[in-house]
Design a protein around this motif. Structure first.
Motif: not given
Length: 129
Positions: A116-129
Motif C-alpha cells: 500500500f505504497f506509491a512507487y515510481g515506475l520507469r521503463a527503458y527499452a534497449g536494442p532488439g536481439p
C-alpha cells in the motif's frame, strides 16, 4: 545517492505487442480507460493501481526484462537504453510479477517494499536481439 536494493531478470511472453506488470497480491485493478505513457498503459493521469500494461515493438515473441528496486530515484542507465515511459504505481502488496496476456505469471517476483505504497515506475527499452 540512490542504491540498488534488489533485481530480478525474467522472460515474459508477448501477445499482440503487450505484456503486463501485476501486483503479486492479486489486488490490482486493470485500467478502465487505458492511455499510453510511452510504452506503459495506465489510467488517465498516469497512475496505475497494481497493474500496468507494457507495450513492445515485438508483436508476438518474448521479452527479456530486468526489474529493479531502488531506495531513491536511480540514475538513467545510459546508452543504448532509452526511456520508454514513466507512471506512478500504487502497489497493494509491495511485490510485482510479469505476466503475458493469458494471465500466466512468469514465476519471478520482485519485492518493491512496503505494501500500500506509491512507487515510481520507469521503463527503458534497449536494442532488439
Amino acid at each position: 545517492m540512490a542504491r540498488l536494493l534488489r533485481t530480478v531478470e525474467d522472460e515474459v511472453p508477448i501477445s499482440y505487442g503487450r505484456f503486463d506488470l501485476l501486483d503479486a497480491s492479486g489486488l490490482g485493478l486493470p485500467a478502465g480507460t487505458e492511455i499510453a505513457a510511452g510504452a506503459l498503459l495506465t489510467e488517465p493521469g498516469q497512475v496505475a493501481l497494481g497493474q500496468v500494461g507494457v507495450t513492445s515493438q515485438a508483436w508476438a515473441w518474448s521479452a527479456r526484462v530486468r526489474m529493479e528496486a531502488w531506495d531513491a530515484e536511480p540514475p538513467a542507465p545510459g546508452q543504448p537504453w532509452t526511456e520508454a515511459g514513466q507512471v506512478l504505481y500504487l502497489s497493494p502488496g509491495g511485490i510485482v510479477e510479469l505476466c503475458g496476456l493469458m494471465r500466466v505469471p512468469s514465476g519471478q517476483r520482485l519485492l518493491l517494499g512496503p505494501p500500500f505504497f506509491a512507487y515510481g515506475l520507469r521503463a527503458y527499452a534497449g536494442p532488439g536481439p
